[in-house]
Write a protein that holds these residues in place. Sequence first.
Motif, PDB file in Angstrom:
ATOM      1  N   THR A 130      61.034  68.209 118.070  1.00 58.08           N
ATOM      2  CA  THR A 130      60.564  69.051 119.171  1.00 58.08           C
ATOM      3  C   THR A 130      59.911  68.236 120.277  1.00 58.08           C
ATOM      4  O   THR A 130      59.872  68.670 121.427  1.00 58.08           O
ATOM      5  CB  THR A 130      59.567  70.112 118.671  1.00 58.08           C
ATOM      6  OG1 THR A 130      58.483  69.455 118.009  1.00 58.08           O
ATOM      7  CG2 THR A 130      60.222  71.089 117.724  1.00 58.08           C
ATOM      8  N   LEU A 180      66.713  66.524 123.621  1.00 58.07           N
ATOM      9  CA  LEU A 180      66.994  67.956 123.790  1.00 58.07           C
ATOM     10  C   LEU A 180      67.804  68.198 125.061  1.00 58.07           C
ATOM     11  O   LEU A 180      68.777  68.960 125.042  1.00 58.07           O
ATOM     12  CB  LEU A 180      65.685  68.752 123.816  1.00 58.07           C
ATOM     13  CG  LEU A 180      64.954  68.843 122.483  1.00 58.07           C
ATOM     14  CD1 LEU A 180      63.523  69.320 122.687  1.00 58.07           C
ATOM     15  CD2 LEU A 180      65.702  69.766 121.528  1.00 58.07           C
ATOM     16  N   GLU A 215      70.393  75.838 121.266  1.00 59.14           N
ATOM     17  CA  GLU A 215      69.357  75.928 120.241  1.00 59.14           C
ATOM     18  C   GLU A 215      69.578  77.160 119.373  1.00 59.14           C
ATOM     19  O   GLU A 215      69.963  78.214 119.864  1.00 59.14           O
ATOM     20  CB  GLU A 215      67.969  76.011 120.883  1.00 59.14           C
ATOM     21  CG  GLU A 215      67.472  74.680 121.363  1.00 59.14           C
ATOM     22  CD  GLU A 215      66.004  74.737 121.748  1.00 59.14           C
ATOM     23  OE1 GLU A 215      65.181  75.205 120.927  1.00 59.14           O
ATOM     24  OE2 GLU A 215      65.697  74.300 122.863  1.00 59.14           O
ATOM     25  N   ARG A 273      64.062  71.197 116.202  1.00 60.26           N
ATOM     26  CA  ARG A 273      64.862  72.298 116.726  1.00 60.26           C
ATOM     27  C   ARG A 273      66.296  72.093 116.279  1.00 60.26           C
ATOM     28  O   ARG A 273      66.841  71.000 116.415  1.00 60.26           O
ATOM     29  CB  ARG A 273      64.802  72.342 118.248  1.00 60.26           C
ATOM     30  CG  ARG A 273      63.421  72.652 118.758  1.00 60.26           C
ATOM     31  CD  ARG A 273      63.444  72.806 120.237  1.00 60.26           C
ATOM     32  NE  ARG A 273      62.066  72.875 120.733  1.00 60.26           N
ATOM     33  CZ  ARG A 273      61.736  72.754 121.989  1.00 60.26           C
ATOM     34  NH1 ARG A 273      62.676  72.555 122.897  1.00 60.26           N
ATOM     35  NH2 ARG A 273      60.484  72.830 122.360  1.00 60.26           N
TER      36      ARG A 273
END
Length: 124
Positions: A90, A96, A106, A116
């Motif tokens: 995270t 990400l 996600e 995640r």
Amino acid sequence: MLDLVVAQQYRAQVAGHAAQCPQAQSLIILRDGSPVGRLLLDRAASRWHVVDLALLPGTRNAGVGREIMQSVATAAREQGADVLSLAVATTNDDALRFYARLGFCEIADEASASHRSMELALAR
């Protein structure tokens, strides 16, 4: 002392990956014949899972990760997999964003405090 700690962390990581994904293959990533990273990949029939992708610092932000992930997605699709999945810390905002740019979404109900879950649907 630092070498001891790094070796201990590596052994713990390897043991953790082996416990979670015992069928995963560890692959060395080569660029122009030289090793630049490692890919730990679990290839189940309908779902491939990227357990770990690590690149040497000098090869980051040069398109290597994108090439690898696109190649993995293509191979997974050709082998009949429906989904390519992975988990990202995270706190790793760069990763990400990277995976989101590649089309990964996600999976909110599989998120934890530390990671995640993300998936890429492999349309045929």
